[in-house]
Design a protein around this motif. Structure first.
Motif, PDB file in Angstrom:
ATOM      1  N   VAL A   1       5.868  -6.591  -9.798  1.00  0.00           N
ATOM      2  CA  VAL A   1       7.025  -6.969 -10.619  1.00  0.00           C
ATOM      3  C   VAL A   1       6.918  -6.396 -12.042  1.00  0.00           C
ATOM      4  N   ARG A   2       6.073  -5.386 -12.203  1.00  0.00           N
ATOM      5  CA  ARG A   2       6.021  -4.596 -13.437  1.00  0.00           C
ATOM      6  C   ARG A   2       6.486  -3.177 -13.110  1.00  0.00           C
ATOM      7  N   PRO A   3       6.899  -2.399 -14.105  1.00  0.00           N
ATOM      8  CA  PRO A   3       7.159  -0.974 -13.865  1.00  0.00           C
ATOM      9  C   PRO A   3       5.903  -0.290 -13.314  1.00  0.00           C
ATOM     10  N   TRP A   4       6.103   0.652 -12.416  1.00  0.00           N
ATOM     11  CA  TRP A   4       4.970   1.322 -11.780  1.00  0.00           C
ATOM     12  C   TRP A   4       4.116   2.126 -12.760  1.00  0.00           C
ATOM     13  N   GLY A   5       4.754   2.747 -13.741  1.00  0.00           N
ATOM     14  CA  GLY A   5       4.034   3.701 -14.577  1.00  0.00           C
ATOM     15  C   GLY A   5       4.093   5.108 -14.027  1.00  0.00           C
ATOM     16  N   GLY A   6       4.862   5.305 -12.971  1.00  0.00           N
ATOM     17  CA  GLY A   6       5.084   6.624 -12.373  1.00  0.00           C
ATOM     18  C   GLY A   6       6.410   6.602 -11.643  1.00  0.00           C
ATOM     19  N   ASP A   7       7.199   7.654 -11.776  1.00  0.00           N
ATOM     20  CA  ASP A   7       8.549   7.702 -11.218  1.00  0.00           C
ATOM     21  C   ASP A   7       8.541   8.430  -9.883  1.00  0.00           C
ATOM     22  N   PRO A   8       9.029   7.797  -8.802  1.00  0.00           N
ATOM     23  CA  PRO A   8       9.099   8.492  -7.512  1.00  0.00           C
ATOM     24  C   PRO A   8       9.869   9.809  -7.578  1.00  0.00           C
ATOM     25  N   ALA A   9      10.752   9.949  -8.544  1.00  0.00           N
ATOM     26  CA  ALA A   9      11.522  11.198  -8.685  1.00  0.00           C
ATOM     27  C   ALA A   9      10.636  12.373  -9.055  1.00  0.00           C
ATOM     28  N   SER A  10       9.419  12.116  -9.516  1.00  0.00           N
ATOM     29  CA  SER A  10       8.518  13.197  -9.906  1.00  0.00           C
ATOM     30  C   SER A  10       7.572  13.601  -8.778  1.00  0.00           C
ATOM     31  N   ILE A  11       7.724  13.013  -7.594  1.00  0.00           N
ATOM     32  CA  ILE A  11       6.865  13.384  -6.464  1.00  0.00           C
ATOM     33  C   ILE A  11       7.279  14.759  -5.952  1.00  0.00           C
ATOM     34  N   SER A  12       6.349  15.689  -5.945  1.00  0.00           N
ATOM     35  CA  SER A  12       6.659  17.042  -5.486  1.00  0.00           C
ATOM     36  C   SER A  12       6.274  17.268  -4.030  1.00  0.00           C
ATOM     37  N   ALA A  13       5.434  16.418  -3.477  1.00  0.00           N
ATOM     38  CA  ALA A  13       4.984  16.558  -2.095  1.00  0.00           C
ATOM     39  C   ALA A  13       6.044  16.029  -1.129  1.00  0.00           C
ATOM     40  N   PRO A  14       6.025  16.481   0.136  1.00  0.00           N
ATOM     41  CA  PRO A  14       6.927  15.893   1.139  1.00  0.00           C
ATOM     42  C   PRO A  14       6.584  14.427   1.380  1.00  0.00           C
ATOM     43  N   VAL A  15       7.621  13.611   1.600  1.00  0.00           N
ATOM     44  CA  VAL A  15       7.480  12.163   1.732  1.00  0.00           C
ATOM     45  C   VAL A  15       8.129  11.699   3.030  1.00  0.00           C
ATOM     46  N   LEU A  16       7.468  10.807   3.754  1.00  0.00           N
ATOM     47  CA  LEU A  16       8.055  10.133   4.913  1.00  0.00           C
ATOM     48  C   LEU A  16       8.063   8.639   4.634  1.00  0.00           C
ATOM     49  N   LEU A  17       9.228   8.020   4.795  1.00  0.00           N
ATOM     50  CA  LEU A  17       9.403   6.578   4.593  1.00  0.00           C
ATOM     51  C   LEU A  17       9.891   5.959   5.894  1.00  0.00           C
ATOM     52  N   VAL A  18       9.091   5.055   6.456  1.00  0.00           N
ATOM     53  CA  VAL A  18       9.431   4.365   7.703  1.00  0.00           C
ATOM     54  C   VAL A  18       9.573   2.884   7.395  1.00  0.00           C
TER      55      VAL A  18
ATOM     56  N   GLY B   1       0.818  -1.203   0.000  1.00  0.00           N
ATOM     57  CA  GLY B   1       0.000   0.000   0.000  1.00  0.00           C
ATOM     58  C   GLY B   1       0.854   1.256   0.000  1.00  0.00           C
ATOM     59  N   GLY B   2       2.028   1.185   0.650  1.00  0.00           N
ATOM     60  CA  GLY B   2       2.946   2.312   0.599  1.00  0.00           C
ATOM     61  C   GLY B   2       3.428   2.574  -0.812  1.00  0.00           C
ATOM     62  N   SER B   3       3.674   1.502  -1.557  1.00  0.00           N
ATOM     63  CA  SER B   3       4.085   1.636  -2.957  1.00  0.00           C
ATOM     64  C   SER B   3       2.983   2.296  -3.777  1.00  0.00           C
ATOM     65  N   HIS B   4       1.741   1.864  -3.568  1.00  0.00           N
ATOM     66  CA  HIS B   4       0.625   2.455  -4.299  1.00  0.00           C
ATOM     67  C   HIS B   4       0.456   3.935  -3.934  1.00  0.00           C
ATOM     68  N   ALA B   5       0.662   4.277  -2.669  1.00  0.00           N
ATOM     69  CA  ALA B   5       0.568   5.674  -2.260  1.00  0.00           C
ATOM     70  C   ALA B   5       1.633   6.514  -2.957  1.00  0.00           C
ATOM     71  N   LEU B   6       2.856   6.013  -3.031  1.00  0.00           N
ATOM     72  CA  LEU B   6       3.944   6.757  -3.660  1.00  0.00           C
ATOM     73  C   LEU B   6       3.715   6.914  -5.170  1.00  0.00           C
ATOM     74  N   ALA B   7       3.267   5.847  -5.820  1.00  0.00           N
ATOM     75  CA  ALA B   7       2.987   5.945  -7.253  1.00  0.00           C
ATOM     76  C   ALA B   7       1.875   6.942  -7.523  1.00  0.00           C
ATOM     77  N   CYS B   8       0.865   6.959  -6.657  1.00  0.00           N
ATOM     78  CA  CYS B   8      -0.223   7.914  -6.799  1.00  0.00           C
ATOM     79  C   CYS B   8       0.301   9.344  -6.657  1.00  0.00           C
ATOM     80  N   ALA B   9       1.191   9.571  -5.692  1.00  0.00           N
ATOM     81  CA  ALA B   9       1.769  10.904  -5.501  1.00  0.00           C
ATOM     82  C   ALA B   9       2.558  11.336  -6.728  1.00  0.00           C
ATOM     83  N   ALA B  10       3.233  10.389  -7.368  1.00  0.00           N
ATOM     84  CA  ALA B  10       4.006  10.711  -8.570  1.00  0.00           C
ATOM     85  C   ALA B  10       3.101  11.099  -9.735  1.00  0.00           C
ATOM     86  N   LEU B  11       1.920  10.495  -9.797  1.00  0.00           N
ATOM     87  CA  LEU B  11       1.038  10.687 -10.950  1.00  0.00           C
ATOM     88  C   LEU B  11      -0.027  11.765 -10.750  1.00  0.00           C
ATOM     89  N   LEU B  12      -0.238  12.180  -9.500  1.00  0.00           N
ATOM     90  CA  LEU B  12      -1.222  13.226  -9.210  1.00  0.00           C
ATOM     91  C   LEU B  12      -0.566  14.365  -8.424  1.00  0.00           C
TER      92      LEU B  12
END
Length: 288
Positions: free
Chosen positions: A209-226, A101-112
């Motif tokens: 195991v597929r490419p996400w379709g969104g790059d974490p490098a494009s996330i503009s919002a602040p991110v916390l990874l625990v 779910g963390g992965s899905h959240a990050l991909a969503c942040a990259a795409l929106l």
């Protein structure tokens, strides 16, 4: 109180949606792990009320009554989030997820990027094509075998799941203690997710195991990874890699914690999210 509803999507598809619906200073979309349902995290609901957080979430496609998308990617969740947010008239929001779910959240942040105020994850899975990351390195044998089966395609993954048995080695003693304690709620959502078969789990693992379709490098919002340093299901190297990829990321490795026991930091993670999400919202409003 959590209300549940079915959201109709184009093409005859639907999503099973959850909403705490409480007056809030911030809406947080919860992204569930694998295999879970999308029910908002029960142990965090009292804190959410205190913080003024409204939880909105949904069962990912393939779980319960949410229509399957057999070839979906992790990034496809962004379309689901946008559809739910539009239906509920929520222009901007924060994102929180555990495990996949963390992965899905990050991909969503990259795409929106125009809609996401802040994003936090606990024990996220990095993209399968993450450059320089030994993606399977440090995984317990059973977890690695399950995901390696996914790399061989749907038929191989389905065959693996038909014969798979639970291997307790994927969890640490701290993880098992967490399941017996404050996060026993996880047992409830896992049982519900698997009640009608492993379809959602299979679709999730194929997506990882597929490419996400969104790059974490494009996330503009602040991110916390625990991430728990003793995690045997998703090694902490995954969040370390993500922290190096996201432009504005804080990485908090947690000594002694595994994949589930890291959830003892969920309350402070939600508090961080409420603070950063609200600040981002105020800054945006002020800029206008």
């Amino acid at each position: 109180m959590v209300t549940e509803s079915e959201l109709a999507l184009p093409g005859g598809r639907s999503l099973h949606v959850y909403d705490t619906g409480t007056p809030a200073r911030l809406t947080v979309f919860w992204h569930h792990g694998t295999p879970n349902t999308g029910a908002p995290p029960g142990p965090l609901l009292p804190l959410a009320r205190t913080l003024g957080v409204r939880f909105v979430s949904f069962d990912r496609p393939g779980y319960r009554s949410s229509t399957p998308m057999p070839e979906r990617t992790v990034g496809d969740v962004a379309g689901c989030v946008a559809a739910v947010a539009d239906a509920l008239e929520i222009p901007r929001f924060a994102l929180l997820g555990h495990s996949g779910g963390g992965s899905h959240a990050l991909a969503c942040a990259a795409l929106l990027p125009e809609r996401v105020l802040a994003v936090a994850s606990l024990a996220a899975v990095a993209p399968f094509d993450a450059a320089g990351l030994d993606w399977f390195g440090g995984m317990a044998a059973a977890g690695a075998a399950s995901l390696r089966a996914a790399t061989e395609g749907r038929a191989a993954k389905e065959k693996h799941e038909a014969a798979a048995e639970f291997d307790p080695d994927v969890f640490t003693a701290a993880d098992l203690a967490t399941l017996r304690g404050s996060w026993s709620w996880l047992d409830e959502v896992v049982r519900a997710a698997l009640a009608h078969g492993p379809g959602g789990l299979i679709d999730d693992d194929l997506a990882y195991v597929r490419p996400w379709g969104g790059d974490p490098a494009s996330i503009s919002a602040p991110v916390l990874l625990v991430h728990g340093e003793e995690d045997r299901m998703v090694p902490a190297t995954h969040s370390a890699w993500l922290a190096g990829r996201c432009p504005d990321a804080e990485y908090r490795p947690s000594p002694g914690d595994g994949h589930l026991s890291v959830l003892r930091h969920a309350a402070e993670t939600l508090t961080w999210l409420a603070d950063h999400g609200s600040r981002s919202s105020e800054a945006t409003t002020g800029a206008r």
